[in-house]
Design a protein around this motif. Structure first.
Motif, PDB file in Angstrom:
ATOM      1  N   ASN A  70      17.346  99.547-109.869  1.00 43.25           N
ATOM      2  CA  ASN A  70      16.822  98.436-109.079  1.00 43.25           C
ATOM      3  C   ASN A  70      17.626  98.250-107.786  1.00 43.25           C
ATOM      4  OD1 ASN A  70      14.969  96.442-108.526  1.00 43.25           O
ATOM      5  ND2 ASN A  70      16.189  94.843-109.493  1.00 43.25           N
ATOM      6  N   ARG A  71      17.769  99.372-107.039  1.00 44.91           N
ATOM      7  CA  ARG A  71      18.524  99.329-105.787  1.00 44.91           C
ATOM      8  C   ARG A  71      17.627  99.723-104.620  1.00 44.91           C
ATOM      9  NH1 ARG A  71      24.071 102.232-107.249  1.00 44.91           N
ATOM     10  NH2 ARG A  71      23.078 103.804-105.965  1.00 44.91           N
ATOM     11  N   GLU A  72      17.717  98.918-103.576  1.00 42.19           N
ATOM     12  CA  GLU A  72      16.886  99.128-102.392  1.00 42.19           C
ATOM     13  C   GLU A  72      17.210 100.452-101.703  1.00 42.19           C
ATOM     14  OE1 GLU A  72      15.996  97.037 -98.113  1.00 42.19           O
ATOM     15  OE2 GLU A  72      16.453  95.735 -99.815  1.00 42.19           O
ATOM     16  N   ARG A  73      18.459 100.859-101.725  1.00 39.84           N
ATOM     17  CA  ARG A  73      18.884 102.088-101.034  1.00 39.84           C
ATOM     18  C   ARG A  73      18.061 103.294-101.496  1.00 39.84           C
ATOM     19  NH1 ARG A  73      22.354 106.264-102.150  1.00 39.84           N
ATOM     20  NH2 ARG A  73      23.300 107.242-100.325  1.00 39.84           N
ATOM     21  N   GLU A  74      17.886 103.433-102.801  1.00 41.21           N
ATOM     22  CA  GLU A  74      17.120 104.561-103.331  1.00 41.21           C
ATOM     23  C   GLU A  74      15.639 104.445-102.966  1.00 41.21           C
ATOM     24  OE1 GLU A  74      19.673 103.301-105.062  1.00 41.21           O
ATOM     25  OE2 GLU A  74      20.909 105.074-105.417  1.00 41.21           O
ATOM     26  N   TYR A  75      15.119 103.224-102.959  1.00 42.57           N
ATOM     27  CA  TYR A  75      13.729 103.048-102.529  1.00 42.57           C
ATOM     28  C   TYR A  75      13.565 103.500-101.078  1.00 42.57           C
ATOM     29  CZ  TYR A  75      12.068 100.515-106.647  1.00 42.57           C
ATOM     30  OH  TYR A  75      11.677 100.180-107.907  1.00 42.57           O
ATOM     31  N   ARG A  76      14.527 103.168-100.240  1.00 42.61           N
ATOM     32  CA  ARG A  76      14.445 103.565 -98.830  1.00 42.61           C
ATOM     33  C   ARG A  76      14.534 105.082 -98.676  1.00 42.61           C
ATOM     34  NH1 ARG A  76      13.373  99.676 -95.658  1.00 42.61           N
ATOM     35  NH2 ARG A  76      14.041  97.567 -96.111  1.00 42.61           N
ATOM     36  N   LEU A  77      15.340 105.731 -99.508  1.00 42.01           N
ATOM     37  CA  LEU A  77      15.407 107.194 -99.478  1.00 42.01           C
ATOM     38  C   LEU A  77      14.070 107.795 -99.925  1.00 42.01           C
ATOM     39  CD1 LEU A  77      19.009 107.731-100.901  1.00 42.01           C
ATOM     40  CD2 LEU A  77      18.216 108.314 -98.595  1.00 42.01           C
ATOM     41  N   ALA A  78      13.478 107.214-100.955  1.00 46.33           N
ATOM     42  CA  ALA A  78      12.167 107.681-101.412  1.00 46.33           C
ATOM     43  C   ALA A  78      11.127 107.485-100.308  1.00 46.33           C
ATOM     44  CB  ALA A  78      11.750 106.937-102.686  1.00 46.33           C
ATOM     45  N   ILE A  79      11.156 106.348 -99.652  1.00 45.87           N
ATOM     46  CA  ILE A  79      10.224 106.073 -98.552  1.00 45.87           C
ATOM     47  C   ILE A  79      10.370 107.128 -97.465  1.00 45.87           C
ATOM     48  CG2 ILE A  79       9.807 104.485 -96.621  1.00 45.87           C
ATOM     49  CD1 ILE A  79      10.367 102.180 -98.663  1.00 45.87           C
ATOM     50  N   GLU A  80      11.597 107.443 -97.129  1.00 48.06           N
ATOM     51  CA  GLU A  80      11.855 108.460 -96.097  1.00 48.06           C
ATOM     52  C   GLU A  80      11.244 109.811 -96.484  1.00 48.06           C
ATOM     53  OE1 GLU A  80      15.790 110.874 -94.834  1.00 48.06           O
ATOM     54  OE2 GLU A  80      15.995 108.693 -94.786  1.00 48.06           O
TER      55      GLU A  80
END
Length: 189
Positions: A70-80
């Motif tokens: 539940n970390r935003e950092r990994e979501y942002r990497l996935a988005i990228e």
């Protein structure tokens, strides 16, 4: 515990090496696309397939990690990774799935505007996708979240054609905010 940490470190290094490999191949693909002589040999086609597979794999890896921790950092990497995939392979067989996963990532980091936009793309750009209905529903939820967070403002009037399937008549609808107008449009779609 020590074995588990070693395994995680090794796995992280493997992902990093794959990422570096992808970056090199992406540069090669850009060179191929910009070249006037567009001969794509077997090596080049294989490189493109590898990049396509790796971008998708990295996106799903980071999204899985984000869901786990539940970390935003990994979501942002996935988005990228998903955005990069869609930029380079927008006509692939799985682009509808990548686009849906992208929308889900935006939703999870509370970026409801982008989530709604991506859900709309899933609904409209891909004719035969199993995600069409759930994307339509999630788009409504995205606008609902925006509406909850929005401050009251002056009312506005927007015009909606074919309101609730009543025919081609354009109807004026008075709402209290732009988010409310977007929510009504999403429900009408």
């Amino acid at each position: 515990l020590q074995q588990e940490n070693k395994r995680k470190k090794l796995y992280g290094e493997m992902i990093y090496l794959h990422y570096q490999r992808i970056e090199i191949i992406l540069k090669q693909i850009d060179n191929i696309m910009q070249s006037k002589d567009k001969k794509e040999g077997i090596e080049q086609i294989n490189a493109i397939d590898i990049v396509q597979e790796m971008l998708f794999s990295l996106g799903t890896y980071y999204q899985g990690k984000a869901q786990e921790k539940n970390r935003e950092r990994e979501y942002r990497l996935a988005i990228e990774k998903y955005e990069d995939y869609l930029k380079k392979f927008k006509h692939s067989k799985i682009s509808h799935k990548v686009n849906y996963y992208l929308a889900e990532c935006y939703y999870e980091i509370d970026d409801y505007n982008n989530a709604a936009d991506e859900y709309f793309k899933v609904m409209t750009l891909y004719d035969d996708t199993e995600f069409k209905d759930v994307a339509a529903y999630n788009r409504i939820l995205s606008y609902y979240q925006l509406l909850k967070d929005e401050q009251n403002s002056d009312s506005l009037t927007f015009y909606l054609e074919d309101f609730l399937g009543e025919g081609g008549e354009v109807k004026p609808i008075k709402v209290r905010s732009g988010s409310q107008a977007d929510l009504i449009k999403a429900c009408n779609d």
